[in-house]
Design an enzyme around this catalytic site. Structure first.
Site: not given
Ligand code: AMP
Length: 284
Positions: A30, A32, A36-37, A61, A148, A150-151
């Site tokens: 998404m 920004y 991590g991306h 979402q 990731g 993370k999610d």
């Protein structure tokens, strides 16, 4: 790097690549973008011959009370980062391109999976995620797609969707990239004021206490959760939404934590909602 705003541009480009026999990796984001991306892009770069990154703030979402309008955006900064990491094509469509007027079709998993953890407070979130990710899979037809850890719930939901809808794509899970104090990198960290940013490290400390508990040979989920919650409760700026130990695939609660189970938490720091998790038995 190609910057594509339309589905047709992506389809034409990927058709050329496929004709040359090249493999395609997709990294849905998404925007920004942060390190991590970038780690997902690097992984895709290493494993695929062509890398597509989608940069699209997906409205479906977000809940009605959520931060869609305020969600941070910086397409120029994103393109600079993507170019530096060797992305071949960035797909940044308009909302109308992804959701034509009158769009009424959604992809929805009819099991408990999307209703666990974050699904309790974000009832339509994973329907929005599944819908946009299936659109992206149809558009880019990637060989591999990168998500990731993370999610973690998003990852579990995507895996189920890919299995159920027989998508021809391999899902690759990538480890969570963190700041020096353990805070997971997130576009939403930009919302944190300095004192909140400091307070946000409590998620990591709570997970460390949880890991320590499991390392000591204990496995009770209830006690694990209370050990972790105690750490979070000591931080005045933190408000716990959930701390849970769940099965790594179904995300249903467990009583005894075994290797491969997921320990997940969602915590509000001021107005910012942060999530994080660790897999029992895995090194941080
Ligand atoms: P987002 O832009 O927040 O939707 O995230 C796009 C992708 O990047 C998702 O698969 C996320 O799980 C992944 N991602 C976000 N933050 C991190 C991080 N700190 N480490 C690794 N992957 C991440």
């Amino acid at each position: 790097m190609i910057i594509a705003n339309t589905i047709q541009e992506v389809r034409e480009q990927t058709a050329l690549w496929r004709r040359e026999g090249l493999t395609v990796g997709l990294v849905p984001t998404m925007g920004y973008l942060h390190e991590g991306h970038a780690s997902l892009v690097d992984r895709a770069r290493a494993e695929c011959q062509k890398v597509i990154v989608s940069d699209f703030v997906n409205p479906t979402q977000f809940g009605p009370q959520e931060d869609l309008a305020a969600y941070p955006r910086d397409l120029d900064g994103d393109c600079a980062l993507l170019e530096a990491h060797g992305c071949d094509l960035v797909f940044c469509p308009s909302v109308e391109e992804m959701y034509p007027a009158g769009a009424a079709t959604y992809v929805n998993i009819q099991s408990e999976l999307p209703r666990q953890l974050c699904g309790r407070t974000r009832p339509n979130h994973f329907q929005g995620v599944c819908t946009v990710v299936s659109k992206l899979f149809h558009i880019a037809e990637p060989d591999k797609a990168y998500f990731g850890q993370k999610d973690a719930q998003q990852l579990a939901v995507i895996r189920q969707m890919v299995r159920d809808l027989r998508f021809r794509v391999e899902i690759v899970a990538c480890p969570t990239v963190r700041e020096a104090d353990g805070l997971a990198r997130s576009s939403r960290n930009a919302y944190l004021r300095p004192a909140e940013r400091q307070a946000a490290a409590v998620l990591w400390r709570s997970m460390q206490a949880g890991r320590e508990y499991l390392r000591s040979g204990k496995a009770g989920a209830k006690e694990l959760v209370s050990v972790m919650t105690e750490v979070l409760d000591r931080e005045p700026l933190a408000r716990v939404e959930y701390v849970e130990a769940v099965d790594g695939v179904t995300l249903l609660p467990v009583d005894e934590v075994k290797a491969g189970d997921l320990v997940a938490l969602a915590v509000h720091i001021g107005k910012t909602r942060l999530i994080d998790n660790f897999v029992a038995g895995e090194a941080p």
